[in-house]
Design a protein around this motif. Structure first.
Motif, PDB file in Angstrom:
ATOM      1  N   THR A  10       0.852  -1.187   0.000  1.00 42.31           N
ATOM      2  CA  THR A  10       0.000   0.000   0.000  1.00 42.31           C
ATOM      3  C   THR A  10       0.890   1.239   0.000  1.00 42.31           C
ATOM      4  OG1 THR A  10      -0.058  -0.127   2.402  1.00 42.31           O
ATOM      5  CG2 THR A  10      -1.929  -1.076   1.239  1.00 42.31           C
ATOM      6  N   ARG A 382      -9.423   2.405  13.764  1.00 46.70           N
ATOM      7  CA  ARG A 382      -9.208   3.547  14.666  1.00 46.70           C
ATOM      8  C   ARG A 382      -9.873   3.305  16.010  1.00 46.70           C
ATOM      9  NH1 ARG A 382      -9.252   7.541  10.343  1.00 46.70           N
ATOM     10  NH2 ARG A 382     -11.466   7.917  10.579  1.00 46.70           N
ATOM     11  N   SER A 401       0.541   0.681   9.122  1.00 47.42           N
ATOM     12  CA  SER A 401       0.608   1.476   7.900  1.00 47.42           C
ATOM     13  C   SER A 401      -0.489   2.526   7.888  1.00 47.42           C
ATOM     14  CB  SER A 401       0.442   0.557   6.685  1.00 47.42           C
ATOM     15  OG  SER A 401      -0.801  -0.120   6.762  1.00 47.42           O
ATOM     16  N   ARG A 404      -2.628   6.911  13.452  1.00 47.28           N
ATOM     17  CA  ARG A 404      -2.338   8.326  13.610  1.00 47.28           C
ATOM     18  C   ARG A 404      -1.399   8.519  14.783  1.00 47.28           C
ATOM     19  NH1 ARG A 404      -8.193  10.147  12.881  1.00 47.28           N
ATOM     20  NH2 ARG A 404      -8.234  10.163  15.129  1.00 47.28           N
ATOM     21  N   ARG A 438       4.697  10.002   9.287  1.00 47.32           N
ATOM     22  CA  ARG A 438       3.271   9.761   9.526  1.00 47.32           C
ATOM     23  C   ARG A 438       2.961   9.774  11.019  1.00 47.32           C
ATOM     24  NH1 ARG A 438       0.804   5.023  10.232  1.00 47.32           N
ATOM     25  NH2 ARG A 438       2.593   3.833   9.515  1.00 47.32           N
TER      26      ARG A 438
ATOM     27  N   LYS B   2      -0.013  10.212   3.357  1.00 44.94           N
ATOM     28  CA  LYS B   2      -1.224   9.453   3.072  1.00 44.94           C
ATOM     29  C   LYS B   2      -0.979   8.035   3.585  1.00 44.94           C
ATOM     30  CE  LYS B   2      -3.988   8.220  -0.983  1.00 44.94           C
ATOM     31  NZ  LYS B   2      -4.229   8.543  -2.394  1.00 44.94           N
ATOM     32  N   ASN B   3      -1.918   7.468   4.313  1.00 44.46           N
ATOM     33  CA  ASN B   3      -1.658   6.153   4.867  1.00 44.46           C
ATOM     34  C   ASN B   3      -2.195   5.046   3.967  1.00 44.46           C
ATOM     35  OD1 ASN B   3      -4.351   5.660   5.420  1.00 44.46           O
ATOM     36  ND2 ASN B   3      -4.200   6.186   7.589  1.00 44.46           N
ATOM     37  N   ALA B   4      -2.048   3.805   4.441  1.00 44.83           N
ATOM     38  CA  ALA B   4      -2.398   2.651   3.612  1.00 44.83           C
ATOM     39  C   ALA B   4      -3.873   2.635   3.238  1.00 44.83           C
ATOM     40  CB  ALA B   4      -2.034   1.363   4.348  1.00 44.83           C
ATOM     41  N   LEU B   5      -4.710   3.286   4.037  1.00 43.70           N
ATOM     42  CA  LEU B   5      -6.141   3.270   3.751  1.00 43.70           C
ATOM     43  C   LEU B   5      -6.601   4.579   3.114  1.00 43.70           C
ATOM     44  CD1 LEU B   5      -7.320   1.369   6.937  1.00 43.70           C
ATOM     45  CD2 LEU B   5      -6.971   0.478   4.642  1.00 43.70           C
ATOM     46  N   SER B   7      -6.119   7.781   4.040  1.00 48.57           N
ATOM     47  CA  SER B   7      -6.356   8.970   4.857  1.00 48.57           C
ATOM     48  C   SER B   7      -5.097   9.828   4.865  1.00 48.57           C
ATOM     49  CB  SER B   7      -6.692   8.578   6.296  1.00 48.57           C
ATOM     50  OG  SER B   7      -7.849   7.790   6.322  1.00 48.57           O
ATOM     51  N   ASP B  31     -11.925  12.339   8.690  1.00 48.83           N
ATOM     52  CA  ASP B  31     -11.271  11.109   8.269  1.00 48.83           C
ATOM     53  C   ASP B  31      -9.861  10.982   8.857  1.00 48.83           C
ATOM     54  OD1 ASP B  31     -11.311   8.713   6.725  1.00 48.83           O
ATOM     55  OD2 ASP B  31      -9.900   9.663   5.339  1.00 48.83           O
ATOM     56  N   GLY B  32      -9.456  11.935   9.698  1.00 43.01           N
ATOM     57  CA  GLY B  32      -8.179  11.757  10.388  1.00 43.01           C
ATOM     58  C   GLY B  32      -7.140  12.845  10.172  1.00 43.01           C
ATOM     59  N   ARG B 250      -8.832   8.983  -1.867  1.00 41.84           N
ATOM     60  CA  ARG B 250      -8.629   7.613  -1.404  1.00 41.84           C
ATOM     61  C   ARG B 250      -8.283   6.694  -2.570  1.00 41.84           C
ATOM     62  NH1 ARG B 250      -9.821   6.015   3.401  1.00 41.84           N
ATOM     63  NH2 ARG B 250     -11.181   7.632   4.177  1.00 41.84           N
TER      64      ARG B 250
END
Lengths: 441, 282
Positions: A10, A382, A401, A404, A438, B2-5, B7, B31-32, B250
């Motif tokens: 991803t 989350r 991955s 937050r 991140r 940007k993360n794996a999902l 966001s 969404d974060g 997304r």
């Protein structure tokens, strides 16, 4: 520029991928680090973005695999950081030694094993990789080379430090003597989650290696039913006469198809697999080779491609003993939502290491593999993050991955201490990764 | 990052009072996203503080801009409060679309405040009406400076930064008005046509850099900007545009039509012969 992803495939980002062959080359790269910094990369088995560095440099250390030595009196091995556990096992097993800790794949490097402080099926007895580490050689900001031992605080900032304290060049760690390259394995099924926890709690300490595979799609009274696999290194007298006790030749690997459609692993196919697997796992004792016991997935090269182009997310958390309700809550939510997780693994952890960002702590850890296209997944995970943090648990950074930054200090109470040590070792922030950005590490 | 999902964490909105822009930002925060920079005319370079800034003190230009700007300023203040309540850190900085020489500085300031920019949304623009532009050609040229020229400089400065960081998405708010320009609003349409072409070219130039450009082509948007106008068929709302943009981010969408059926409609519209096209009522 090369686009890199973790094992979950991803969120690809481009970086300048530079190979390094010697500690001197590592030092030279660090000395002229680009503005976006650099991070080491081994075999790319971290699931998320730990070994990516968008717009910066990624140092490929897999060519650093030519130097290793074994002290046959003590079993202490010294190896270059780019050596894989696969390389090491091929060298060590025929000599009667086994690596102290191996995760579910042997295709990881020594450097990666330290940076993630990896754990395996023997965590309840032997803790994680860092516990067996005698010393490590670290190239820090400015290109200085340090030999660190467990007496140094930078050592414990590096164990589990996700590569953010420097580039690991070499390490020494104690191995385990073995009589054979086979495992004596007991397989047992459990009825539901409570039964699984009960059996594991009662019998885990009888085995050096234990793990439970959970059928997450089973519902109602069967929710949390599992197949327990527990084993020990087989003794020589347990093998049939005439077999070479220390032969180690993992079966030639099958390659996964280069492409698979998204959604191949869906509720239907995973449920069918789970049913079949549970049904075939009757109680039995077998003697099997090391590879199928420790690394069943290594048999299929590139198995991560089976999840399709969208890739997948691995979610692994631990909650302390006494917080079983949090575990139960998450498992029942997963079961109720029908979340498709191809391999769900439950394990009891023993004591952790002093690694400040090390993941394991005494408790229950659950690992899920989830195709990343599932609707509502971001919100669900989350929610789990919050439950886990509330329970005093944490999420594994080598698998993460998508988390937050905000829950990190609660999950890793020694984060501030780690940051202080990292900041003094690397004041300019030379070592950077996508994960670090991140999570504001 | 940007993360794996899909966001994101940080967002820069240029034209911090834009209704569509703020709707997108609010959804990204839900969404974060946690680091937000709103760049708006008259904004100050400081953190937005605990309380929203009071219109008038920090934005001397407002009085001269008339009631519509005062209304949008109020909307931004309300948005700042909402975004903070949702857990985001919000910064308000100054931005003037008509001064391209300052745009680089605006991007730099945003980076100083929040680090890497995951999403940059230039959402500033003026609609105006064709009759006024016909009567006052200077005002038409000024609208082009905002709707096209400002986007070119802001877009290029943003792209430079995103390219350096190796990731990020530039969301360009084009319009169906620019897909085929109509006589009823051809000054606005020409600016959007230019912007659409610019955004496509920039997206292609950035291919392989890790940076994406998403071209958004909404139909008629019922909102503050079009107050008092009769909605065209297949009209949409700022909320619907924002939902589509968040989903598009997304999915990594390159061209986004809102609503989606406009894509098909405009395949036909683009092929209409001129004599027919110019007879369209609006």
């Amino acid at each position: 520029m090369t686009f890199l992803t973790g094992w979950g495939r991803t969120a690809p980002t481009p970086a300048k991928l530079v190979p390094a062959r010697t500690p001197e080359e590592l030092a030279a790269l660090v000395a002229k680090a680009p503005p976006r910094g650099l991070i080491a990369r081994g075999l790319g088995r971290s699931y998320g973005d730990a070994a990516q560095n968008a717009g910066g440099m990624v140092v490929d250390v897999t060519a650093m695999r030519d130097r290793w030595s074994l002290d046959p009196a003590t079993g202490v091995v010294t190896a270059s950081a780019g050596m894989s556990l696969h390389d090491l096992m091929r060298a060590l097993v025929p000599r009667g030694w086994f690596v102290p800790v191996t995760p579910g794949t042997r295709h990881i490097t020594v450097g990666g094993a330290i940076a993630a402080d990896v754990h395996g099926k023997n965590h309840h007895i032997d803790s994680s990789f860092g516990a067996h580490l005698r010393s490590l050689t670290l190239v820090t900001a400015g290109g200085n080379v340090h030999v660190l031992t467990p007496e140094d605080e930078l050592f414990w900032a590096t164990v589990g430090g996700m590569g953010l304290t420097g580039l690991i060049a070499e390490a020494s760690f104690a191995c385990v003597p073995i009589e054979t390259s086979r495992m004596r394995v007991d397989v047992e099924r459990t009825r539901d989650l409570d039964h699984t926890l009960e059996v594991m709690t009662a019998t885990d300490d009888r085995y050096r290696y234990t793990v439970a595979w959970i059928d997450l799609l089973a519902r109602g009274p069967r929710m949390g039913r599992s197949v327990l696999t527990r084993g020990d290194h087989a003794r020589r007298d347990e093998l049939p006469a005439g077999t070479d006790p220390l032969a180690f030749a993992p079966a030639a690997r099958l390659a996964a198809p280069p492409w698979a459609p998204n959604g191949l692993l869906n509720r239907l196919s995973v449920r069918a697999f789970n049913e079949a697997w549970y049904a075939k796992s009757r109680e039995r004792r077998v003697v099997q080779d090391l590879a199928p016991f420790f690394h069943p997935l290594d048999f299929v090269d590139g198995w991560n491609r089976v999840y399709g182009s969208r890739g997948f997310v691995q979610y692994q958390f631990v909650v302390p003993f006494g917080e079983e309700p949090a575990l139960r809550r998450i498992v029942s939510r997963l079961s109720a939502e029908g979340v498709v997780s191809f391999l769900t693994v439950l394990k009891r952890f023993g004591p952790g290491t002093p690694g400040m960002l090390s993941f394991p702590l005494p408790g229950w850890t659950l690992a899920l593999d989830i195709p990343s296209g599932q609707a509502g997944l971001a919100g669900l995970l989350r929610e789990f993050d919050e439950w886990v943090a509330e329970a005093g648990g944490r999420v594994y950074l080598a698998k993460d991955s998508r988390m937050r930054a905000e829950l990190l200090p609660a999950m890793y109470p020694r984060l501030a201490e780690w940051r202080k040590i990292r900041d003094s070792a690397d004041p300019a922030g030379v070592f950077r990764s996508d994960l670090a950005r991140r999570l504001s590490l | 990052m940007k993360n794996a999902l899909g966001s994101v964490d940080s967002v820069l909105l240029l034209g911090g009072r834009s209704e569509i822009g703020l709707a997108i930002v609010e959804r990204l925060v839900r969404d974060g996203a946690r680091h937000i920079v709103l760049a708006a005319r008259g904004g100050t370079t400081a953190d937005a503080g605990d309380e929203p800034q009071v219109a008038g003190s920090a934005r001397p230009a407002e009085a001269a801009d008339g009631p519509q700007v005062a209304e949008s300023a109020h909307a931004m203040d309300a948005a700042v409060v909402r975004l903070k309540k949702l857990g985001a850190e919000v910064f308000v900085i100054g931005f003037d679309a008509t001064r391209p020489e300052t745009h680089g500085q605006v991007i730099d300031s945003a980076v100083d405040l929040v680090g890497d920019l995951d999403v940059v949304i230039p959402a500033f623009g003026v609609l105006g009406d064709q009759a006024t532009y016909d009567a006052d050609p200077v005002s038409a040229a000024e609208s082009i400076t905002v709707n096209f020229g400002g986007h070119v400089s802001a877009g290029l400065f943003a792209a430079r930064r995103l390219r350096e960081q190796g990731h990020g998405t530039l969301v360009v708010l084009s319009s169906v008005a620019g897909v085929r320009v109509r006589r009823a609003n051809f000054v606005y349409g020409a600016a959007k046509a230019g912007l659409d072409g610019f955004a496509q070219g920039l997206g292609d130039a950035l291919h392989g850099s890790g940076v994406r450009v998403m071209v958004v082509r909404p139909g008629f948007v019922i909102g503050r900007m079009t107050k008092g106008m009769t909605p065209a068929p297949m009209s949409t709302t700022p909320a619907a545009v924002a939902d589509a943009v968040v989903q598009g981010l997304r999915d990594g969408t390159e061209t986004l039509w809102v609503p989606g059926k406009l894509r098909l409609l405009f395949t036909v519209m683009r092929a209409l012969p001129r004599p027919l096209w110019r007879r369209l009522p609006r």
